[in-house]
Design an enzyme around this catalytic site. Structure first.
Site, PDB file in Angstrom:
ATOM      1  N   GLY A  36     -14.796   1.920 -10.332  1.00 14.31           N
ATOM      2  CA  GLY A  36     -14.493   1.826  -8.907  1.00 14.31           C
ATOM      3  C   GLY A  36     -13.671   0.579  -8.633  1.00 14.31           C
ATOM      4  N   LYS A  37     -13.144   0.484  -7.473  1.00 15.25           N
ATOM      5  CA  LYS A  37     -12.410  -0.730  -7.091  1.00 15.25           C
ATOM      6  C   LYS A  37     -12.267  -0.768  -5.589  1.00 15.25           C
ATOM      7  CE  LYS A  37     -10.192  -4.177  -9.202  1.00 15.25           C
ATOM      8  NZ  LYS A  37     -10.442  -4.689 -10.557  1.00 15.25           N
ATOM      9  N   GLY A  38     -12.115  -1.983  -5.054  1.00 13.54           N
ATOM     10  CA  GLY A  38     -11.903  -2.128  -3.624  1.00 13.54           C
ATOM     11  C   GLY A  38     -10.805  -3.130  -3.351  1.00 13.54           C
TER      12      GLY A  38
END
Ligand code: GLU
Length: 417
Positions: A105-107
């Site tokens: 995941g990444k933000g």
């Protein structure tokens, strides 16, 4: 030419090359050539001058077959959904390469933290955390620091969501300060991991790191700690750069002194006296034995790759090399340690932090470092054996190892409904 691929296109291209080598079925490819979920949030923040500013943030989950989505949060003015998607996919492969039980995941939030006060950054963080709170959780999606974020920001993140939930959420975010349930050894883990990989590569190549000339692009968390740990292995750091400029000293830069200097100079290296100035565009082309790009994506491309000839290239950053540069580097005999292997020290110690948080039992720094070394040496050896077996470079090999692990897990779990 594929020079202008976006990060997501570059990540897809790297995926397809490894998927071809693995003979991966078309249907499964389609699953991994897209993300699982993409969240976009727009939210207002009160600025110090009393005005309201609306910011845009993202959180993307690429895959969760092997465990909760894992990956950092980036604060930068040029963040895009395309970039966050690529970074999320790379996290899936990274976690699989080092065989830790996480997906990817990444933000990111579009903002320039260098132009914001601490109070503004805190308010932005708390509001962004609230906006993505439903997705985040120790068993669902676990953020961490990345470019433009740090341990303090992670502490605000945990505090905000803990207040929402009415209980302290120790394992919800990693890269926290040690005092708030962070892991010892997390701060320098990515740089330490880079140096462990470089040491393994040197052993593999029969090269002596003592006195080897090293160049590091980027002097944030990853670049500075990579330089520190490479220097501890005996390498001479002859050039470093950051957004403010580049420095060169053929006798070796005192990294400890430069870290001290930068910490008192708004985290910038410009003005450090014990080195000469260099045009920062030239940093990657400085002749050296070990090169560590530890800044952002797309730095090594077909146009400059012919002039980049270190013996070892260890990707501290995510995605620093465009796909069209890979064959050029390989033809020039550069030994590449790809991002999905070289920079996994950070997420590996994030995994240790998550484990410690869930157990409420905290390890010594020596324990953390010893376990990190084990994980990384093992991953390096599996990837280099795969490269030799299939006659491919280390990037293709690392992606093959990762994709295969993810796909095997996916097949065992099956499809529901
Ligand atoms: N942002 C770091 C990376 O790209 C760390 C991720 C993590 O610890 O979850 O690997």
């Amino acid at each position: 030419m594929t020079n202008n691929l976006s990060p997501w296109q570059a990540a897809l291209q790297q995926f397809q090359i490894a998927a071809d080598k693995l003979g991966l079925e078309k249907d499964l490819r389609a699953r991994y050539a897209t993300t699982k979920r993409e969240l976009t949030v727009h939210f207002p923040v009160r600025m110090d001058d009393g005005s309201l500013r609306v910011f845009t943030g993202y959180r993307v989950q690429h895959d969760t077959s092997r465990g909760p989505a894992k990956g950092g949060i980036r604060y930068a003015p040029d963040v895009t959904l395309d970039e966050v998607k690529a970074l999320a996919m790379w996290m899936t492969w990274k976690c699989a390469v080092v065989d830790i039980p996480f997906g990817g995941g990444k933000g990111g939030v579009i903002c320039d933290p260098t132009k914001m006060s601490l109070g503004e950054i805190e308010r932005l963080t708390r509001r962004y955390a609230s906006e993505i709170a439903d997705w985040v959780g120790a068993d669902g999606d676990i953020p961490a620091p990345d470019v433009g974020t740090n341990a303090q920001i992670m502490a605000w993140f945990v505090d905000t969501i803990s207040v929402h939930h009415g209980r302290l959420e120790r394992a919800l975010v990693t890269g926290k300060p040690v005092l708030t349930g962070g892991s010892r050894g997390r701060v320098d883990a990515t740089g330490r991991g880079v140096s462990i990989c470089v040491a393994q590569a040197a052993k593999f190549l029969g090269m002596d790191l003592n006195g080897a000339r090293a160049v590091v692009q980027g002097f944030g968390n990853v670049g500075s700690w990579s330089a520190h740990h490479l220097a501890k292995l005996g390498a001479k750091i002859i050039a470093v750069s950051d957004v403010s400029g580049a420095l060169v000293n053929r006798n070796g830069i005192d990294i400890h002194a430069l870290m001290e200097y930068a910490s008192k100079n708004k985290n910038r290296i410009e003005g450090f006296r014990e080195a000469d100035r260099l045009d920062k565009e030239e940093i990657l082309e400085v002749e050296c034995d070990v090169l560590v790009p530890a800044a952002v994506e797309n730095q090594i491309r077909a146009d400059n790759a012919p002039r980049i000839k270190p013996k070892i290239l260890a990707e501290g950053a995510n995605g620093p090399t465009a796909p069209d540069a890979d064959p050029i580097l390989q033809a020039n005999g550069v030994f590449l340690i790809p991002d999905v292997l070289a920079n996994t020290g950070g997420v590996t110690v994030s995994y240790f932090e998550w484990v410690q948080g869930l157990q409420g039992f905290y390890w010594t720094e020596a324990d953390v470092n010893a376990r990190l070394t084990d994980v990384m040496v093992n991953a390096f050896d599996v990837v280099s054996a795969t490269a030799q077996k299939h006659h491919v470079d280390m990037r293709v090999a690392a992606n093959m190892v990762a994709i295969d692990r993810v796909v095997q897990t996916h097949k065992l779990r099956g499809l529901y409904p």
